[in-house]
Design a protein around this motif. Structure first.
Motif, PDB file in Angstrom:
ATOM      1  N   THR A  75      -8.812  -5.886  -7.310  1.00  0.00           N
ATOM      2  CA  THR A  75      -7.767  -5.724  -6.274  1.00  0.00           C
ATOM      3  C   THR A  75      -8.416  -5.343  -4.851  1.00  0.00           C
ATOM      4  O   THR A  75      -9.375  -4.566  -5.229  1.00  0.00           O
ATOM      5  N   TYR A  76      -8.196  -5.741  -3.869  1.00  0.00           N
ATOM      6  CA  TYR A  76      -8.807  -5.329  -2.552  1.00  0.00           C
ATOM      7  C   TYR A  76     -10.117  -5.722  -2.570  1.00  0.00           C
ATOM      8  O   TYR A  76     -10.754  -4.919  -1.686  1.00  0.00           O
ATOM      9  N   GLY A  77     -10.793  -6.506  -3.529  1.00  0.00           N
ATOM     10  CA  GLY A  77     -12.063  -6.650  -3.406  1.00  0.00           C
ATOM     11  C   GLY A  77     -12.860  -5.452  -3.785  1.00  0.00           C
ATOM     12  O   GLY A  77     -14.112  -5.466  -3.848  1.00  0.00           O
ATOM     13  N   ILE A  78     -12.310  -4.445  -4.515  1.00  0.00           N
ATOM     14  CA  ILE A  78     -12.743  -3.014  -4.664  1.00  0.00           C
ATOM     15  C   ILE A  78     -12.659  -2.518  -6.056  1.00  0.00           C
ATOM     16  O   ILE A  78     -13.857  -2.427  -6.717  1.00  0.00           O
ATOM     17  N   HIS A  79     -11.591  -2.516  -6.620  1.00  0.00           N
ATOM     18  CA  HIS A  79     -11.111  -1.837  -7.752  1.00  0.00           C
ATOM     19  C   HIS A  79     -10.570  -2.758  -8.727  1.00  0.00           C
ATOM     20  O   HIS A  79      -9.860  -3.837  -8.558  1.00  0.00           O
ATOM     21  N   TYR A  80     -11.049  -2.568 -10.001  1.00  0.00           N
ATOM     22  CA  TYR A  80     -10.593  -3.434 -11.195  1.00  0.00           C
ATOM     23  C   TYR A  80      -9.511  -2.653 -11.905  1.00  0.00           C
ATOM     24  O   TYR A  80      -9.338  -1.475 -11.861  1.00  0.00           O
ATOM     25  N   MET A  81      -8.462  -3.424 -12.213  1.00  0.00           N
ATOM     26  CA  MET A  81      -7.020  -2.974 -12.864  1.00  0.00           C
ATOM     27  C   MET A  81      -7.040  -3.629 -14.038  1.00  0.00           C
ATOM     28  O   MET A  81      -7.198  -4.693 -14.392  1.00  0.00           O
ATOM     29  N   PHE A  82      -6.696  -2.728 -15.067  1.00  0.00           N
ATOM     30  CA  PHE A  82      -6.410  -3.192 -16.477  1.00  0.00           C
ATOM     31  C   PHE A  82      -4.902  -3.270 -16.664  1.00  0.00           C
ATOM     32  O   PHE A  82      -4.186  -2.289 -16.500  1.00  0.00           O
ATOM     33  N   ASN A  83      -4.364  -4.367 -17.215  1.00  0.00           N
ATOM     34  CA  ASN A  83      -3.191  -4.532 -17.600  1.00  0.00           C
ATOM     35  C   ASN A  83      -3.031  -5.181 -18.876  1.00  0.00           C
ATOM     36  O   ASN A  83      -3.673  -5.672 -19.276  1.00  0.00           O
ATOM     37  N   ALA A  84      -1.559  -5.025 -19.344  1.00  0.00           N
ATOM     38  CA  ALA A  84      -1.102  -5.771 -20.506  1.00  0.00           C
ATOM     39  C   ALA A  84      -0.016  -6.416 -20.326  1.00  0.00           C
ATOM     40  O   ALA A  84       1.084  -6.019 -19.637  1.00  0.00           O
ATOM     41  N   VAL A  85      -0.090  -7.678 -20.542  1.00  0.00           N
ATOM     42  CA  VAL A  85       0.828  -8.706 -20.379  1.00  0.00           C
ATOM     43  C   VAL A  85       2.060  -8.511 -21.211  1.00  0.00           C
ATOM     44  O   VAL A  85       1.890  -8.411 -22.615  1.00  0.00           O
ATOM     45  N   THR A  86       3.412  -8.619 -20.780  1.00  0.00           N
ATOM     46  CA  THR A  86       4.577  -8.504 -21.782  1.00  0.00           C
ATOM     47  C   THR A  86       5.499  -9.570 -21.409  1.00  0.00           C
ATOM     48  O   THR A  86       5.315 -10.407 -20.444  1.00  0.00           O
ATOM     49  N   GLU A  87       6.541  -9.615 -22.369  1.00  0.00           N
ATOM     50  CA  GLU A  87       7.679 -10.545 -22.244  1.00  0.00           C
ATOM     51  C   GLU A  87       7.047 -12.073 -22.713  1.00  0.00           C
ATOM     52  O   GLU A  87       5.982 -12.215 -23.310  1.00  0.00           O
ATOM     53  N   GLU A  88       8.114 -12.931 -22.372  1.00  0.00           N
ATOM     54  CA  GLU A  88       7.738 -14.188 -22.914  1.00  0.00           C
ATOM     55  C   GLU A  88       6.867 -14.936 -21.832  1.00  0.00           C
ATOM     56  O   GLU A  88       6.949 -14.845 -20.762  1.00  0.00           O
TER      57      GLU A  88
END
Length: 121
Positions: A75-88
């Motif tokens: 994001t913003y060419g600077i920071h990496y973000m860790f996400n978990a996908v949810t729902e269908e």
């Protein structure tokens, strides 16, 4: 410490519920272990805080998949973000892991999503 992997069905539910119930769970990467202490829910393209609301589907495509997958994005060419996908599948929802409490073998900052991913490599 005996840890059990969360099943995919855990993530195939309401994003708000998953975000709340991830608190206190452990994130494990090899021999690195941290307890999740802060999360943030992103619910669909109408959620203006979600990158799915302003990015093309091709650039954040994991959010459109089925719950139970994780992904990292820049994001913003600077920071990496860790996400978990949810729902269908087809509904772009995810939970951002914002902070961990170090449990084992974590050296560095884990409060703040960018610091967390930097520390975990």
């Amino acid at each position: 410490m005996k840890l059990e992997r969360l099943c995919r069905d855990f993530y195939y539910r309401s994003t708000l519920k998953v975000a709340k119930e991830l608190l206190g769970k452990y994130l494990v990467k090899g021999n690195i272990i941290g307890r999740i202490v802060e999360t943030e829910a992103y619910i669909g393209i109408m959620d203006k805080a979600s990158h799915a609301s302003w990015r093309k589907k091709e650039t954040c495509f994991p959010m459109w998949g089925a719950g139970g997958f994780s992904y990292v994005y820049l994001t913003y060419g600077i920071h990496y973000m860790f996400n978990a996908v949810t729902e269908e599948e087809g509904k772009p929802c995810a939970v951002l892991i914002r902070a961990l409490e170090p449990v084992e073998n974590i050296i560095g900052a884990t409060k703040g999503p960018g610091r967390l991913t930097k520390t975990l490599g």
